[in-house]
Design a protein around this motif. Structure first.
Motif, PDB file in Angstrom:
ATOM      1  N   SER A  46      72.433  33.045   0.552  1.00 10.99           N
ATOM      2  CA  SER A  46      72.375  31.725   1.175  1.00 10.99           C
ATOM      3  C   SER A  46      73.364  31.534   2.324  1.00 10.99           C
ATOM      4  O   SER A  46      73.827  30.413   2.558  1.00 10.99           O
ATOM      5  CB  SER A  46      72.603  30.634   0.114  1.00 10.99           C
ATOM      6  N   ARG A  49      72.232  28.854   4.728  1.00 12.05           N
ATOM      7  CA  ARG A  49      72.357  27.513   4.139  1.00 12.05           C
ATOM      8  C   ARG A  49      73.804  27.035   4.233  1.00 12.05           C
ATOM      9  O   ARG A  49      74.070  25.884   4.582  1.00 12.05           O
ATOM     10  CB  ARG A  49      71.913  27.524   2.678  1.00 12.05           C
ATOM     11  N   SER A  52      74.599  25.947   7.648  1.00 12.44           N
ATOM     12  CA  SER A  52      73.970  24.674   8.004  1.00 12.44           C
ATOM     13  C   SER A  52      74.723  23.498   7.384  1.00 12.44           C
ATOM     14  O   SER A  52      74.827  22.422   7.986  1.00 12.44           O
ATOM     15  CB  SER A  52      72.494  24.656   7.558  1.00 12.44           C
ATOM     16  N   ASP A 141      71.327  23.078  -0.509  1.00 10.81           N
ATOM     17  CA  ASP A 141      70.192  22.652   0.317  1.00 10.81           C
ATOM     18  C   ASP A 141      69.971  21.147   0.194  1.00 10.81           C
ATOM     19  O   ASP A 141      68.849  20.653   0.299  1.00 10.81           O
ATOM     20  CB  ASP A 141      68.913  23.419  -0.034  1.00 10.81           C
ATOM     21  N   CYS A 274      60.565  20.495  -3.300  1.00  5.83           N
ATOM     22  CA  CYS A 274      61.262  21.761  -3.046  1.00  5.83           C
ATOM     23  C   CYS A 274      62.553  21.870  -3.851  1.00  5.83           C
ATOM     24  O   CYS A 274      63.274  22.864  -3.719  1.00  5.83           O
ATOM     25  CB  CYS A 274      61.580  21.906  -1.564  1.00  5.83           C
ATOM     26  N   CYS A 278      63.317  20.891   1.942  1.00  2.27           N
ATOM     27  CA  CYS A 278      62.395  21.967   2.307  1.00  2.27           C
ATOM     28  C   CYS A 278      62.829  22.574   3.640  1.00  2.27           C
ATOM     29  O   CYS A 278      63.112  21.858   4.591  1.00  2.27           O
ATOM     30  CB  CYS A 278      60.966  21.429   2.419  1.00  2.27           C
ATOM     31  N   ARG A 279      62.910  23.889   3.676  1.00  2.67           N
ATOM     32  CA  ARG A 279      63.379  24.617   4.873  1.00  2.67           C
ATOM     33  C   ARG A 279      64.699  23.994   5.366  1.00  2.67           C
ATOM     34  O   ARG A 279      64.850  23.605   6.506  1.00  2.67           O
ATOM     35  CB  ARG A 279      62.337  24.586   5.983  1.00  2.67           C
ATOM     36  N   SER A 280      65.660  23.936   4.457  1.00  2.00           N
ATOM     37  CA  SER A 280      66.896  23.200   4.733  1.00  2.00           C
ATOM     38  C   SER A 280      67.662  23.746   5.934  1.00  2.00           C
ATOM     39  O   SER A 280      68.295  22.981   6.663  1.00  2.00           O
ATOM     40  CB  SER A 280      67.800  23.211   3.501  1.00  2.00           C
ATOM     41  N   GLU A 282      66.546  24.831   8.708  1.00  2.00           N
ATOM     42  CA  GLU A 282      65.979  24.289   9.939  1.00  2.00           C
ATOM     43  C   GLU A 282      66.042  22.762   9.993  1.00  2.00           C
ATOM     44  O   GLU A 282      66.126  22.187  11.081  1.00  2.00           O
ATOM     45  CB  GLU A 282      64.508  24.718  10.090  1.00  2.00           C
ATOM     46  N   ARG A 283      66.054  22.094   8.842  1.00  2.00           N
ATOM     47  CA  ARG A 283      65.854  20.646   8.826  1.00  2.00           C
ATOM     48  C   ARG A 283      67.089  19.809   8.500  1.00  2.00           C
ATOM     49  O   ARG A 283      67.091  18.601   8.731  1.00  2.00           O
ATOM     50  CB  ARG A 283      64.749  20.288   7.829  1.00  2.00           C
TER      51      ARG A 283
END
Length: 311
Positions: A46, A49, A52, A141, A274, A278-280, A282-283
């Motif tokens: 991760s 992640r 991010s 996430d 999720c 979801c798709r953390s 990127e989002r």
């Protein structure tokens, strides 16, 4: 259940649940009182992640140190070791730690089926290292508004045994091969029954007495297949106040954005489908920009003086 800090320290230090480097800090860290410890559950795979999270809601560098010193808030990514101690996976985490200094390493072998054991070890290790009012677990996430989390917990600081989260009661899944299968389903009665109420695993918080209870009794606390169920089971039979606060499980935009615009800022946001954003990778920045609290809120809020009338 009156748990004294002195007893906790004596019992916990006997345990070998922290690294040798961490154990050297026990004496000094116990002298300081902290507001909350936030453990961000993460895995070897991760790295993106974690980056991010660092780029959004987790203060970095000197700001993280300032957060500890001025606000009494400790934040660490929580991870154990690989099955090959000292292997390439462990070395990658060690290299990342040298850059960021934001890990809490556990004496635990990582694995998805070992999350209940990891949760026990996290709370036991955290309460041995930092004397805090609250101990928080959150997934890597999930988006978190730290000031709002702090204000929420501050409203419960007079409660000695409190368990805060989004309480749920999902079905006990007896069929093998399905996600969240419960091998010990028979303990919960007839097929089709539901679990007892427990906080969903994306984010929850417990008071110091409960973290201490887990630490002292970790050798005899039973582990179910699902981490959040295990935690809830450890408090059954104890005089614990369960707080169901839906601000700890908002949806991603537009849900958390609408709530923020109405003045009801969310503590945590994620997508139920999720079990996280979801798709953390990127989002999460979008969630942060649309649902995040004021950038100065964390630094201007006095958590010691904070009181709430909504609980």
């Amino acid at each position: 259940m009156k748990l004294m800090a002195a007893r906790a320290e004596r019992e916990i230090v006997k345990k070998d649940s922290m690294t040798s480097a961490d154990s050297k800090n026990i004496e000094s860290t116990f002298k300081r009182k902290y507001f909350m410890v936030i453990g961000i559950n993460t895995a070897f795979s991760s790295r993106k992640r974690r980056d991010s999270v660092r780029a959004t809601w987790m203060p970095q560098g000197e700001n993280r140190k300032k957060l500890e010193e001025e606000k009494g808030i400790i934040m660490r990514f929580v991870i154990g070791h690989s099955s090959t101690l000292g292997g390439i996976l462990d070395k990658a985490i060690e290299a990342e730690e040298r850059v960021h200094g934001d890990f809490m390493r556990l004496q635990h072998i990582e694995g998805y089926l070992e999350l209940s054991a990891k949760t026990k070890t996290y709370f036991a290790t955290a309460v041995s290292m930092w004397d805090a009012e609250f101990y928080v677990k959150v997934d890597d996430d999930v988006h978190v508004n730290l000031a709002t989390l702090g204000m929420t917990l501050a409203g419960h600081r007079k409660k000695p045994r409190v368990y805060i989260g989004c309480m749920k009661s999902g079905p006990v899944l007896a069929r093998k091969g399905v996600k969240y299968h419960e091998p010990e389903y028979w303990k919960f009665g007839e097929v089709g029954n539901k679990y007892f109420r427990h906080a969903t695993g994306q984010l929850y918080a417990i008071s110091k007495d409960l973290a201490t209870y887990i630490s002292i009794n970790q050798d005899v606390l039973h582990k179910y297949a699902n981490e959040d169920v295990s935690l809830g089971s450890w408090f059954i039979g104890l005089d614990v106040e369960h707080v169901d606060d839906r601000r700890l499980c908002c949806g991603t935009p537009p849900d958390c954005e609408w709530k923020a615009q109405s003045g009801n800022i969310c503590v945590a946001s994620f997508d139920w489908r999720c079990s996280g954003i979801c798709r953390s990778v990127e989002r999460i920045m979008e969630v942060h920009q649309r649902c995040g609290e004021d950038k100065n809120a964390l630094w201007t809020t006095d958590f010691v003086q904070t009181t709430t009338s909504s609980f």
